[in-house]
Design a protein around this motif. Structure first.
Motif, short mmCIF file in Angstrom:
data_model
loop_
_atom_site.label_atom_id
_atom_site.label_comp_id
_atom_site.label_asym_id
_atom_site.label_seq_id
_atom_site.Cartn_x
_atom_site.Cartn_y
_atom_site.Cartn_z
N ALA A 181 -4.19 -1.42 -8.30
CA ALA A 181 -2.80 -1.04 -7.50
C ALA A 181 -3.08 0.60 -7.21
N HIS A 182 -3.15 1.05 -6.24
CA HIS A 182 -2.80 2.45 -5.94
C HIS A 182 -4.20 3.24 -6.38
N VAL A 183 -5.29 2.76 -6.44
CA VAL A 183 -6.57 3.52 -7.09
C VAL A 183 -6.99 4.30 -6.05
N ASN A 215 5.17 -2.75 12.58
CA ASN A 215 5.19 -4.25 12.43
C ASN A 215 4.11 -4.68 11.83
N TYR A 216 3.64 -4.03 11.03
CA TYR A 216 2.27 -4.19 10.23
C TYR A 216 2.26 -3.98 8.74
N GLN A 217 2.06 -4.79 7.91
CA GLN A 217 1.59 -4.20 6.48
C GLN A 217 2.48 -3.27 5.95
N LEU A 233 -10.94 1.60 -0.66
CA LEU A 233 -12.19 1.29 -0.10
C LEU A 233 -12.30 1.27 1.51
N LEU A 234 -10.87 0.86 2.13
CA LEU A 234 -10.78 1.00 3.60
C LEU A 234 -10.91 2.56 3.94
N LEU A 235 -10.46 3.22 3.14
CA LEU A 235 -10.32 4.88 3.70
C LEU A 235 -11.80 5.36 3.58
N ASN A 264 -3.43 -17.73 -6.46
CA ASN A 264 -2.29 -18.20 -6.80
C ASN A 264 -1.26 -17.12 -7.14
N CYS A 265 -1.05 -16.31 -5.84
CA CYS A 265 -0.14 -15.16 -6.13
C CYS A 265 0.59 -15.01 -4.72
N ASN A 266 1.11 -13.58 -4.60
CA ASN A 266 1.47 -13.09 -3.49
C ASN A 266 2.35 -13.97 -2.54
N HIS A 267 3.02 -14.64 -3.09
CA HIS A 267 4.11 -15.49 -2.38
C HIS A 267 3.33 -16.95 -1.45
N TRP A 299 -9.08 -16.42 -10.64
CA TRP A 299 -7.62 -16.90 -10.52
C TRP A 299 -6.88 -15.64 -10.46
N ARG A 300 -6.16 -15.60 -9.20
CA ARG A 300 -5.44 -14.63 -8.75
C ARG A 300 -3.67 -14.71 -9.04
N VAL A 301 -3.23 -13.89 -9.96
CA VAL A 301 -1.79 -14.19 -10.11
C VAL A 301 -0.74 -12.92 -9.66
N VAL A 351 -4.86 -9.80 -11.99
CA VAL A 351 -3.50 -9.75 -11.66
C VAL A 351 -3.12 -8.99 -10.63
N SER A 352 -2.49 -9.54 -9.68
CA SER A 352 -2.17 -8.52 -8.30
C SER A 352 -0.76 -7.88 -8.67
N LEU A 353 -0.77 -6.66 -8.71
CA LEU A 353 0.53 -5.85 -8.57
C LEU A 353 0.91 -5.60 -7.11
N GLY A 397 4.50 -3.39 3.70
CA GLY A 397 4.38 -3.35 1.99
C GLY A 397 3.10 -2.53 1.60
N ILE A 398 1.87 -2.71 2.35
CA ILE A 398 0.81 -2.12 1.90
C ILE A 398 0.31 -1.04 2.84
N PRO A 399 0.96 0.01 3.05
CA PRO A 399 0.70 1.02 3.99
C PRO A 399 -0.57 1.85 3.76
N TYR A 432 -9.48 -3.60 -9.76
CA TYR A 432 -9.83 -3.70 -8.45
C TYR A 432 -9.29 -2.50 -7.47
N ILE A 433 -9.94 -2.52 -6.46
CA ILE A 433 -9.83 -1.26 -5.40
C ILE A 433 -9.72 -1.93 -4.27
N GLY A 434 -8.53 -1.51 -3.36
CA GLY A 434 -8.33 -1.92 -2.20
C GLY A 434 -8.24 -0.91 -1.06
N ARG A 435 -7.33 -0.55 -0.68
CA ARG A 435 -7.22 0.28 0.09
C ARG A 435 -7.95 1.71 0.02
C1 LIG Z 1 -5.10 -4.79 4.81
C2 LIG Z 1 -4.72 -5.52 3.41
C3 LIG Z 1 -5.03 -6.85 3.31
C4 LIG Z 1 -4.68 -7.67 2.13
N1 LIG Z 1 -5.09 -8.81 2.09
C5 LIG Z 1 -4.91 -9.53 0.92
C6 LIG Z 1 -5.45 -10.77 0.72
O1 LIG Z 1 -5.99 -11.41 1.62
N2 LIG Z 1 -5.50 -11.44 -0.39
C7 LIG Z 1 -5.03 -10.94 -1.66
O2 LIG Z 1 -4.65 -11.74 -2.74
N3 LIG Z 1 -4.22 -9.75 -1.56
C8 LIG Z 1 -4.63 -9.19 -0.19
N4 LIG Z 1 -4.12 -7.56 -0.36
C9 LIG Z 1 -3.63 -7.10 -1.39
C10 LIG Z 1 -4.77 -6.34 -1.95
O3 LIG Z 1 -5.65 -7.31 -2.53
C11 LIG Z 1 -4.45 -5.25 -3.30
O4 LIG Z 1 -3.73 -6.06 -4.21
C12 LIG Z 1 -3.46 -4.11 -2.68
O5 LIG Z 1 -3.75 -3.51 -1.61
C13 LIG Z 1 -3.05 -3.12 -3.66
O6 LIG Z 1 -4.39 -2.62 -4.16
P1 LIG Z 1 -4.59 -1.03 -3.38
O7 LIG Z 1 -3.47 -0.09 -3.72
O8 LIG Z 1 -6.08 -0.70 -4.39
O9 LIG Z 1 -4.78 -1.05 -1.99
C14 LIG Z 1 -4.39 -6.88 1.04
C15 LIG Z 1 -4.08 -5.56 1.08
C16 LIG Z 1 -4.14 -4.87 2.27
C17 LIG Z 1 -4.35 -3.44 2.32
#
Ligand SMILES: Cc1cc2nc3c(=O)[nH]c(=O)nc-3n(C[C@H](O)[C@H](O)[C@H](O)COP(=O)(O)O)c2cc1C
Length: 377
Positions: A298-300, A367-369, A322-324, A168-171, A223-225, A259-261, A371-373, A317-320
């Protein structure tokens, strides 16, 4: 410094325990084939989920009109259940609760447009970045969409997930309905604030009914907002509006609030809304208290980042990160936080067990991501 608090067991309102306060953020890895889970996704998610108590998959579309990116997971048909079940198992085998994120991208469904599936949104209007036709949803489309989220929930249960999270977030479409910028309807699904939150809450009620019908009290409802929608002159909604929507969501009953930042916001972890002295974390925690768990992030990239908010939330929550670094959490536990990889080169990116498609897409940063490099690329 001790980070013991990260590893507390925490309990959801339904009684289910999470083994620590860390969540793997939902991240679409672009690696499904025609919506179906692939082998690479299994090993990748298994390695990353080992870092957390609860891991959320990338967003899975609930019907063919809601596909935003190539390689997104599908939960739109019964024959997706088998592959989704393997993904749930890969996450659970790593020791984390497995959560499937359910989504519909509405006007952002560029892939649905590309394959001629049709795209709809609350209101037919022009968006500068959209170059395909958008249809205004009929009353029937709205009811079908609610049903598609319910069907997707049923599939997640059958596939063996520990829970679902509603995007319920991210447009996505639910945010498009809540936003006064993108919802100009004059029927009961648009107009004032209560009408604009009707669809997100109807979806929440619908999926809750399905969970109750199945009678599994342990199933987790997340529930993600996005806490506010402000783009320069265009204000879709303010944090007060989302706090009010969340109050209603808490009455229906959720196990956690995420809560998605990110998703166009790209805020820092301890950001404050405009004209507020309190952080987003503080504002939402005041509301959720012990009604549900609160995750924010965000940015953890280092444990110190987590320390910034852990007293204001239940988890992070931890995103990128964990990719790295697939060993992010282990390094913290073993007092080797200094070894955490927080920036990466293209060459290294190909060597850390990420699905090929994700690596390839990050190799074209233009051309990719945008917003979330990834730091370093
Ligand atoms: C490659 C990638 C894909 C993402 N896909 C989703 C998604 O499917 N659903 C979602 O709610 N957020 C998605 N996000 C946003 C992440 O859940 C997170 O909010 C964002 O990466 C910021 O956290 P971080 O700084 O720890 O990476 C994605 C982020 C990345 C980097």
């Amino acid at each position: 410094m001790t980070y013991d608090k990260f590893f507390d067991t925490i309990t959801l309102p339904n009684g289910v325990k999470l083994s620590n306060r860390l969540m793997m953020a939902p991240m679409c890895d672009d690696s499904a084939e025609q919506g179906k889970v692939t082998e690479q996704q299994l090993s990748y998610m298994n390695s990353r989920a080992a870092n957390v108590g609860i891991a959320v998959t990338g967003y899975a579309y609930v019907n063919d009109q809601g596909i935003q990116v190539e390689g997104q997971l599908s939960v739109s048909r019964d024959d997706d259940i088998e592959g989704l079940g393997k993904l749930a198992k890969a996450i659970k085998d790593a020791g984390a609760k497995a959560i499937l994120q359910l989504s519909h991208a509405g006007r952002e469904s560029g892939i649905s447009a590309k394959y001629g599936k049709g795209v709809y949104a609350p209101t037919k209007m022009a968006f500068p970045w959209v170059d395909y036709e958008i249809k205004e949803m009929t009353e029937q489309d709205i009811h079908d969409l609610i049903n598609d989220f319910k069907e997707a929930t049923r599939r997640a249960i059958l596939a063996g997930y520990d829970g679902i999270e509603i995007h319920n977030c991210n447009h996505d479409i639910l945010q498009q309905f809540f936003s006064s910028y993108s919802n100009l309807r004059d029927d009961e699904w648009g107009g004032n604030h209560s009408n604009r939150m009707k669809l997100p809450l109807a979806v929440l009620k619908g999926v809750k009914e399905v969970i109750e019908e199945f009678g599994n009290k342990n199933f987790i409802l997340g529930w993600r907002v996005s806490p506010e929608e402000i783009h320069g002159e265009n204000v879709g909604y303010l944090v007060e509006d989302m706090l009010d929507q969340t109050k209603h969501a808490l009455t229906i009953g959720i196990d956690y609030l995420n809560v998605s930042l990110s998703g166009g916001l790209n805020y820092d972890l301890d950001a404050k809304p405009r004209d507020h002295d309190e952080t987003f974390a503080e504002l939402f925690k005041k509301l959720t208290q012990d009604k549900c768990l609160l995750f924010i992030g965000a940015h953890v990239h280092h444990p110190e980042d987590i320390m910034k908010v852990i007293d204001q939330t239940d988890g992070v929550y931890i995103g990128r990160a964990l990719l790295l670094d697939p060993e992010f959490t282990r390094k913290i536990r073993e007092n080797r936080a200094g070894e955490i990889v927080a920036a990466i080169s293209h060459k290294q990116l190909a060597q850390i067990g990420l699905p090929d498609r994700l690596v390839k897409n990050y190799s074209s940063p233009d051309n990719y991501q945008k917003g979330i490099p990834l730091p370093g690329l």
